[in-house]
Write a protein that holds these residues in place. Structure first.
Motif, PDB file in Angstrom:
ATOM      1  N   CYS A  65       0.866  -1.361  -0.133  1.00 61.85           N
ATOM      2  CA  CYS A  65      -0.077  -0.068   0.263  1.00 61.85           C
ATOM      3  C   CYS A  65       0.815   1.182   0.233  1.00 61.85           C
ATOM      4  CB  CYS A  65      -0.912   0.002   1.060  1.00 61.85           C
ATOM      5  SG  CYS A  65      -2.041  -1.152   1.160  1.00 61.85           S
ATOM      6  N   ALA A  66       0.484   2.224  -0.409  1.00 60.29           N
ATOM      7  CA  ALA A  66       0.973   3.767  -0.595  1.00 60.29           C
ATOM      8  C   ALA A  66       0.539   4.665   0.518  1.00 60.29           C
ATOM      9  CB  ALA A  66       0.845   4.283  -1.904  1.00 60.29           C
ATOM     10  N   PHE A  67       1.368   5.175   1.327  1.00 56.76           N
ATOM     11  CA  PHE A  67       1.159   5.864   2.408  1.00 56.76           C
ATOM     12  C   PHE A  67       1.408   7.352   2.386  1.00 56.76           C
ATOM     13  CE2 PHE A  67       1.035   1.377   3.887  1.00 56.76           C
ATOM     14  CZ  PHE A  67      -0.068   1.676   4.791  1.00 56.76           C
ATOM     15  N   GLY A  68       1.536   7.778   1.292  1.00 53.89           N
ATOM     16  CA  GLY A  68       2.059   9.176   0.956  1.00 53.89           C
ATOM     17  C   GLY A  68       1.393  10.305   1.760  1.00 53.89           C
ATOM     18  N   LEU A  69       1.916  11.034   2.728  1.00 53.67           N
ATOM     19  CA  LEU A  69       1.206  12.032   3.331  1.00 53.67           C
ATOM     20  C   LEU A  69       0.006  11.540   4.383  1.00 53.67           C
ATOM     21  CD1 LEU A  69       1.483  14.988   1.008  1.00 53.67           C
ATOM     22  CD2 LEU A  69       2.977  14.465   2.557  1.00 53.67           C
ATOM     23  N   THR A  70       0.006  10.260   4.482  1.00 52.31           N
ATOM     24  CA  THR A  70      -1.011   9.705   5.255  1.00 52.31           C
ATOM     25  C   THR A  70      -0.830  10.212   6.828  1.00 52.31           C
ATOM     26  OG1 THR A  70      -0.926   7.798   4.109  1.00 52.31           O
ATOM     27  CG2 THR A  70      -2.381   7.664   6.168  1.00 52.31           C
ATOM     28  N   LYS A  71      -2.053  10.715   7.182  1.00 48.41           N
ATOM     29  CA  LYS A  71      -2.123  11.120   8.850  1.00 48.41           C
ATOM     30  C   LYS A  71      -2.989  10.225   9.713  1.00 48.41           C
ATOM     31  CE  LYS A  71      -3.191  15.366   7.374  1.00 48.41           C
ATOM     32  NZ  LYS A  71      -2.982  15.029   5.713  1.00 48.41           N
ATOM     33  N   VAL A  72      -2.315   9.773  10.707  1.00 45.39           N
ATOM     34  CA  VAL A  72      -3.045   8.966  11.690  1.00 45.39           C
ATOM     35  C   VAL A  72      -2.923   9.772  13.143  1.00 45.39           C
ATOM     36  CG1 VAL A  72      -3.366   6.826  12.847  1.00 45.39           C
ATOM     37  CG2 VAL A  72      -2.555   6.951  10.333  1.00 45.39           C
ATOM     38  N   VAL A  73      -4.018  10.002  13.514  1.00 47.31           N
ATOM     39  CA  VAL A  73      -3.929  10.864  14.943  1.00 47.31           C
ATOM     40  C   VAL A  73      -4.817  10.037  15.770  1.00 47.31           C
ATOM     41  CG1 VAL A  73      -4.813  13.173  16.056  1.00 47.31           C
ATOM     42  CG2 VAL A  73      -3.765  13.035  13.656  1.00 47.31           C
ATOM     43  N   GLY A  74      -4.409   9.504  17.204  1.00 47.13           N
ATOM     44  CA  GLY A  74      -5.072   8.855  18.012  1.00 47.13           C
ATOM     45  C   GLY A  74      -5.410   7.500  17.410  1.00 47.13           C
ATOM     46  N   GLY A  75      -6.203   6.784  18.145  1.00 46.58           N
ATOM     47  CA  GLY A  75      -6.762   5.570  17.791  1.00 46.58           C
ATOM     48  C   GLY A  75      -5.959   4.386  17.954  1.00 46.58           C
ATOM     49  N   ASP A  76      -6.548   3.135  17.691  1.00 40.49           N
ATOM     50  CA  ASP A  76      -5.680   1.993  18.078  1.00 40.49           C
ATOM     51  C   ASP A  76      -5.281   1.193  16.787  1.00 40.49           C
ATOM     52  OD1 ASP A  76      -4.769  -0.549  19.268  1.00 40.49           O
ATOM     53  OD2 ASP A  76      -6.682  -0.541  20.351  1.00 40.49           O
ATOM     54  N   TRP A  77      -3.757   0.962  16.462  1.00 43.98           N
ATOM     55  CA  TRP A  77      -3.478   0.048  15.337  1.00 43.98           C
ATOM     56  C   TRP A  77      -2.778  -1.166  16.015  1.00 43.98           C
ATOM     57  CZ3 TRP A  77      -2.581   1.976  10.102  1.00 43.98           C
ATOM     58  CH2 TRP A  77      -3.474   3.149   9.819  1.00 43.98           C
ATOM     59  N   SER A  78      -3.164  -1.604  17.062  1.00 44.75           N
ATOM     60  CA  SER A  78      -2.320  -2.875  17.612  1.00 44.75           C
ATOM     61  C   SER A  78      -2.567  -3.933  16.964  1.00 44.75           C
ATOM     62  CB  SER A  78      -3.200  -3.028  18.940  1.00 44.75           C
ATOM     63  OG  SER A  78      -2.783  -1.992  19.678  1.00 44.75           O
ATOM     64  N   PHE A  79      -1.740  -4.712  16.952  1.00 38.27           N
ATOM     65  CA  PHE A  79      -1.550  -6.057  16.092  1.00 38.27           C
ATOM     66  C   PHE A  79      -1.608  -5.833  14.561  1.00 38.27           C
ATOM     67  CE2 PHE A  79      -3.433  -6.847  19.982  1.00 38.27           C
ATOM     68  CZ  PHE A  79      -2.427  -7.793  20.652  1.00 38.27           C
ATOM     69  N   VAL A  80      -1.453  -4.656  14.028  1.00 36.18           N
ATOM     70  CA  VAL A  80      -1.570  -4.429  12.592  1.00 36.18           C
ATOM     71  C   VAL A  80      -0.210  -4.870  11.923  1.00 36.18           C
ATOM     72  CG1 VAL A  80      -1.434  -2.514  10.984  1.00 36.18           C
ATOM     73  CG2 VAL A  80      -2.993  -2.283  12.814  1.00 36.18           C
ATOM     74  N   ALA A  81      -0.187  -5.681  10.646  1.00 38.06           N
ATOM     75  CA  ALA A  81       0.903  -5.933   9.941  1.00 38.06           C
ATOM     76  C   ALA A  81       1.074  -4.832   9.021  1.00 38.06           C
ATOM     77  CB  ALA A  81       0.527  -7.200   9.219  1.00 38.06           C
ATOM     78  N   LEU A  82       2.179  -4.164   8.994  1.00 37.24           N
ATOM     79  CA  LEU A  82       2.967  -3.094   8.341  1.00 37.24           C
ATOM     80  C   LEU A  82       4.254  -3.577   7.856  1.00 37.24           C
ATOM     81  CD1 LEU A  82       1.684  -0.256  10.126  1.00 37.24           C
ATOM     82  CD2 LEU A  82       0.969  -0.682   7.737  1.00 37.24           C
ATOM     83  N   HIS A  83       4.351  -5.004   7.621  1.00 45.17           N
ATOM     84  CA  HIS A  83       5.702  -5.699   7.110  1.00 45.17           C
ATOM     85  C   HIS A  83       6.236  -4.809   6.041  1.00 45.17           C
ATOM     86  CE1 HIS A  83       8.267  -8.969   7.177  1.00 45.17           C
ATOM     87  NE2 HIS A  83       8.555  -8.847   5.915  1.00 45.17           N
ATOM     88  N   GLY A  84       7.459  -4.282   5.890  1.00 46.90           N
ATOM     89  CA  GLY A  84       7.991  -3.733   4.647  1.00 46.90           C
ATOM     90  C   GLY A  84       7.165  -2.577   4.136  1.00 46.90           C
ATOM     91  N   ALA A  85       6.331  -1.927   5.010  1.00 43.22           N
ATOM     92  CA  ALA A  85       5.619  -0.818   4.451  1.00 43.22           C
ATOM     93  C   ALA A  85       6.603   0.469   4.359  1.00 43.22           C
ATOM     94  CB  ALA A  85       4.405  -0.408   5.472  1.00 43.22           C
ATOM     95  N   ASP A  86       6.211   1.147   3.229  1.00 48.31           N
ATOM     96  CA  ASP A  86       7.036   2.446   3.126  1.00 48.31           C
ATOM     97  C   ASP A  86       6.131   3.843   3.776  1.00 48.31           C
ATOM     98  OD1 ASP A  86       7.932   4.795   2.072  1.00 48.31           O
ATOM     99  OD2 ASP A  86       8.016   4.190  -0.047  1.00 48.31           O
TER     100      ASP A  86
END
Length: 193
Positions: free
Chosen positions: A89-110
């Motif tokens: 996936c592409a995360f250019g300028l993605t903004k994450v504020v607060g929240g729960d990203w526990s157990f998320v798989a971002l293996h090798g993510a840019d």
């Protein structure tokens, strides 16, 4: 198990507030500039879909799979992504504020141009993630897997770095606070007197 598939839907500028989906496969969906509060996606898959410039607040993407999705300039405020997986996936300028990203798989993510602030990412898989110059500010990375992650020039201030092994993670030029320096020094086996 996926129960139905939605292909090629145009949700550009749509309001997703309160919508709920379970075990739906979304293929080639356009969510550009969509907005939504309190939407729920449970065990859904998103493939080749656009989230560009979309804004999500208090929404949940639980145990979802995202494959080849573009999240350019998308904003996720107080959202839950617990157990979700991202692949190419592409995360250019993605903004994450607060929240729960526990157990998320971002293996090798840019994530080089992404910003995570005040996010819970306990036990997230960031193996090999490319985070050079990214913002991971006040992020709970406790028990996260960070082997071979590149955190060079990353703003890590206020984040839990107890899972960071400075021998397997690249940290050159990262911005940290004094307490974090002590944690990383201990990870190198240094002793204090």
């Amino acid at each position: 198990m996926i129960t139905r598939t939605v292909t090629g839907a145009d949700w550009d500028h749509d309001d997703l507030t309160g919508l709920s989906f379970e075990r739906v496969a979304f293929v080639d969906i356009d969510l550009t500039e969509a907005v939504g509060t309190g939407a729920t996606f449970t065990e859904c898959t998103f493939r080749d879909s656009l989230f560009n410039v979309s804004q999500h607040s208090g929404s949940a993407f639980l145990n979802c799979v995202f494959t080849r999705c573009d999240l350019f300039d998308a904003t996720f405020t107080d959202c839950k992504f617990v157990g979700s997986r991202f692949d190419r996936c592409a995360f250019g300028l993605t903004k994450v504020v607060g929240g729960d990203w526990s157990f998320v798989a971002l293996h090798g993510a840019d994530l080089r141009k992404a910003s995570f602030t005040g996010v819970r990412m306990r036990e997230a898989d960031l193996t090999g993630a490319r985070c050079q110059g990214a913002t991971l500010h006040r992020v709970d990375l406790s028990c996260a897997v960070l082997d071979k992650a590149n955190l060079e020039r990353c703003d890590l201030r206020g984040s839990d770095l107890s899972s960071v092994d400075p021998l397997t993670v690249s940290l050159k030029g990262a911005l940290i606070d004094p307490d974090q320096a002590m944690v990383l020094a201990a990870g190198l086996g240094l002793r204090f007197s």
